[in-house]
Scaffold this motif. Sequence first.
Motif, PDB file in Angstrom:
ATOM      1  N   MET A  53       0.844  -1.197   0.000  1.00 40.60           N
ATOM      2  CA  MET A  53       0.000   0.000   0.000  1.00 40.60           C
ATOM      3  C   MET A  53       0.880   1.249   0.000  1.00 40.60           C
ATOM      4  O   MET A  53       1.839   1.340   0.756  1.00 40.60           O
ATOM      5  N   SER A  54       0.553   2.208  -0.870  1.00 43.57           N
ATOM      6  CA  SER A  54       1.306   3.452  -0.917  1.00 43.57           C
ATOM      7  C   SER A  54       1.168   4.214   0.384  1.00 43.57           C
ATOM      8  O   SER A  54       0.144   4.160   1.047  1.00 43.57           O
ATOM      9  N   ASP A  55       2.213   4.949   0.732  1.00 43.62           N
ATOM     10  CA  ASP A  55       2.154   5.776   1.935  1.00 43.62           C
ATOM     11  C   ASP A  55       1.133   6.887   1.797  1.00 43.62           C
ATOM     12  O   ASP A  55       0.708   7.480   2.796  1.00 43.62           O
ATOM     13  N   LYS A  56       0.713   7.208   0.568  1.00 39.73           N
ATOM     14  CA  LYS A  56      -0.231   8.297   0.324  1.00 39.73           C
ATOM     15  C   LYS A  56      -1.495   7.789  -0.363  1.00 39.73           C
ATOM     16  O   LYS A  56      -2.052   8.441  -1.238  1.00 39.73           O
ATOM     17  N   THR A  57      -1.969   6.644   0.067  1.00 43.85           N
ATOM     18  CA  THR A  57      -3.147   6.030  -0.540  1.00 43.85           C
ATOM     19  C   THR A  57      -4.352   6.959  -0.541  1.00 43.85           C
ATOM     20  O   THR A  57      -5.144   6.966  -1.492  1.00 43.85           O
ATOM     21  N   PHE A  58      -4.498   7.759   0.502  1.00 38.78           N
ATOM     22  CA  PHE A  58      -5.672   8.625   0.636  1.00 38.78           C
ATOM     23  C   PHE A  58      -5.305  10.104   0.482  1.00 38.78           C
ATOM     24  O   PHE A  58      -5.957  10.969   1.075  1.00 38.78           O
ATOM     25  N   ALA A  59      -4.282  10.367  -0.322  1.00 38.21           N
ATOM     26  CA  ALA A  59      -3.832  11.747  -0.525  1.00 38.21           C
ATOM     27  C   ALA A  59      -4.976  12.639  -0.979  1.00 38.21           C
ATOM     28  O   ALA A  59      -5.756  12.275  -1.860  1.00 38.21           O
ATOM     29  N   GLU A  60      -5.078  13.806  -0.336  1.00 36.57           N
ATOM     30  CA  GLU A  60      -6.063  14.832  -0.666  1.00 36.57           C
ATOM     31  C   GLU A  60      -7.503  14.402  -0.393  1.00 36.57           C
ATOM     32  O   GLU A  60      -8.436  15.053  -0.858  1.00 36.57           O
TER      33      GLU A  60
END
Length: 252
Positions: free
Chosen positions: A1-8
């Motif tokens: 899972m990306s560290d910025k999965t829920f970016a913005e």
Amino acid sequence: MSDKTFAEQTVVVTGGGTGIGRATALAFAELGASTVIITGRRPERLAEVAALHPAVVPVTADVTLAAGADAVAEAVQARGGTLDVLVHNAGVFRFSPLDALDADVVREVLDINLTGPLLLTGRLLPLLRSPGGSIVLVSSRAGHNPSPGGSVYAASKAAVHSLTRSWAAELAPRGIRVNAIAPGFVRTDAYAANGLGPEQVAGLFEHVKNEIPLGRVGDVADITPWITRLAEPASELVTGQIITLDGGMDLS
């Protein structure tokens, strides 16, 4: 899972001041959410969580009431007006043996576990991203495998299971997904809230772990990854599912 999965993204977590809700809010914040609105009725607990990450926004509200749901909606609107993820975590367990039912306890459990999610979802639905929005409900294995003395709680969680599947079918045409998790025994302060002292809680967990095939009681860290996983875009084909996290108790 990306560290910025829920970016913005903007996330709402009810019951965000303690336990699973607290850990879930912080997990979304660490995964890049720009705003994580946490709700609850105890401002001091919400403030403690908000102090741990700048993305966390506390909103003191009783979401079993229309005014509380409105307060959450106003917080979303003040931060862009679009909601990406709604997590219904607020819940309460009360012992409710049938031969000693208390009307106030019945109302409390049904209001928090059922009325709250209904009212808040209805109020926030116009703000929920469509397509792409996600709702995750925190239910319980009691919703499909109850035990004596907890019929009111079990009924409320069975209703949550029904909401999950009904909403998933209703909202699928809008591209909004709805899923739930159903934990078994998890180490939170819910047991103390029901009047059990530390030794009683320890004794309960020692007893029940012998009934769990995997041999241990759950921790909050076992639960939150499933909430974020169900909400992330990579799970875009998953809807109407209720994931049981009980160490295999359903097998017995």
